[in-house]
Scaffold this active site. Structure first.
Site, mmCIF file in Angstrom:
data_model
loop_
_atom_site.group_PDB
_atom_site.id
_atom_site.type_symbol
_atom_site.label_atom_id
_atom_site.label_comp_id
_atom_site.label_asym_id
_atom_site.label_seq_id
_atom_site.Cartn_x
_atom_site.Cartn_y
_atom_site.Cartn_z
ATOM 1 N N TYR A 183 0.840 -1.209 0.000
ATOM 2 C CA TYR A 183 0.000 0.000 0.000
ATOM 3 C C TYR A 183 0.870 1.252 0.000
ATOM 4 C CZ TYR A 183 0.868 0.661 5.050
ATOM 5 O OH TYR A 183 1.449 0.870 6.280
ATOM 6 N N CYS A 184 0.273 2.366 -0.454
ATOM 7 C CA CYS A 184 0.931 3.674 -0.429
ATOM 8 C C CYS A 184 -0.153 4.741 -0.303
ATOM 9 C CB CYS A 184 1.801 3.888 -1.668
ATOM 10 S SG CYS A 184 0.896 3.772 -3.231
ATOM 11 N N THR A 185 0.185 5.996 -0.469
ATOM 12 C CA THR A 185 -0.753 7.094 -0.207
ATOM 13 C C THR A 185 -1.981 7.067 -1.106
ATOM 14 O OG1 THR A 185 1.100 8.467 0.510
ATOM 15 C CG2 THR A 185 -0.979 9.592 0.030
ATOM 16 N N CYS A 190 2.395 1.938 -5.693
ATOM 17 C CA CYS A 190 2.112 0.502 -5.632
ATOM 18 C C CYS A 190 1.826 -0.099 -7.000
ATOM 19 C CB CYS A 190 0.938 0.237 -4.696
ATOM 20 S SG CYS A 190 1.362 0.504 -2.974
ATOM 21 N N ILE A 212 -4.190 4.596 0.654
ATOM 22 C CA ILE A 212 -4.689 4.921 1.996
ATOM 23 C C ILE A 212 -5.799 5.959 1.926
ATOM 24 C CG2 ILE A 212 -4.010 5.689 4.303
ATOM 25 C CD1 ILE A 212 -1.037 5.167 3.281
#
Length: 328
Positions: A183-185, A190, A212
């Site tokens: 996961y990433c922002t 990703c 996220i």
């Protein structure tokens, strides 16, 4: 009461011919409507965060969607009281996400349009978080993780995203045979990194679709199992994600109390990001160490107009001294 500001976060991997010319055109339009933000345009796509009032952001979204290449581009939206940016930047770069693969001899770069991990919606991702046989890997920079992360997520021992491929290779034996979810922002990192993991031979790779930012807005999961706040690359610095049982996990650099306020060390040659309350920022003149607090180019001192006597008094109050200025 002033009008709410909308912050738009978005990306799309799509081939852009003559991306440099398109970047110039994009900047011209953004400035013409008074939009503010930071956008990267590359041959492989577009990645940006922008802010403005309702009318301005609507004009921008309509303009972007009018281009058939971006007709289905997904804008993630936050409402804020103030602008998230002070200026407007649109820059051309070789890639919208640089994995450092070529620099570090990992062969050619990854094209997410050809290979990427399986998309997981927020509900599926939450199930993965609760699954003991699934490894959840945070692909962001270390300072992003330290402000907030998913409960139980692995924190790679890296400073930035470009170091992640080597870290994964070094630790391959720990999770090569397991299901790995990243996961990433907002999802852009990703898309590329999960594709790289697939190419590396990982058999079961998933990614949080929309990142996220999307997880925190989902009406069903409501950001549950996220601890802390989410780091963002604009004036806000952080935004809340968990609307079920929010917590503060980051601690003040100086006294260890819960704190989500990030500042940069006042020594321009250090510039380390640290958590600090306003009180401690002033008390320690925003220096992360005795050396940084007494550095001759301490930015807190100059920004706040402290005299040398006032500076010395603050250091003396915490048991430190300011070196004497050598005179000829």
């Amino acid at each position: 009461m002033s009008e709410k500001i909308r912050v738009l976060l978005y990306y799309k991997y799509v081939p852009i011919e003559d991306a440099q010319a398109y970047a110039a055109k994009h900047l011209e339009f953004c400035k013409s409507i008074g939009l503010k933000g930071r956008i990267i345009i590359a041959d492989e796509g577009i990645n940006g965060t922008v802010s403005g009032d309702y009318e301005t952001t609507q004009k921008y979204m309509d303009w972007v969607h009018s281009d058939e290449r971006f007709s289905d581009l997904w804008f993630k939206m936050d409402e804020e009281e103030e602008q998230a940016f002070k200026k407007m930047f649109v820059r051309y770069k070789k890639e919208i996400v640089h994995l450092g693969l070529e620099d570090n001899q990992f062969d050619e770069d990854i094209n997410p349009l050809e290979v990427t991990g399986q998309y997981l919606n927020p509900k599926e991702f939450k199930e993965a978080l609760l699954d003991e046989d699934t490894i959840v890997l945070d692909t962001r920079n270390d300072y992003e993780y330290d402000l907030g992360h998913f409960r139980g997520a692995v924190r790679p021992d890296i400073r930035n995203f470009r170091e992640l491929p080597q870290w994964v290779r070094d630790n391959k034996d720990k999770f090569m045979e397991k299901r790995v979810v990243v996961y990433c922002t907002g999802g852009v990192r990703c898309e590329k990194f999960s594709g790289w993991m697939v190419r590396e031979g990982f058999k079961d790779v998933g990614q949080l679709h929309g990142g996220i930012a999307t997880y925190g807005k989902d009406p069903e999961v409501q950001g549950e199992l996220w601890d802390g706040a989410m780091y963002v690359f604009d004036e806000r610095i952080s935004v809340p994600i968990n609307h079920v049982d929010p917590t503060v996990i980051s601690k003040d650099h100086f006294d260890g109390r819960p704190c989500e306020r990030y500042v940069n060390c006042a020594n321009p040659f250090c510039n380390k990001q640290i958590f600090a309350s306003e009180e401690n920022e002033a008390k320690y003149v925003r220096g992360c160490s005795p050396e940084c607090r007494a550095h001759e180019r301490n930015r807190y001192v100059s920004e706040n107009g402290l005299s040398r006597q006032e500076w010395a008094a603050r250091l003396e109050a915490i048991g430190e001294t300011l070196p004497q200025v050598e005179t000829v």
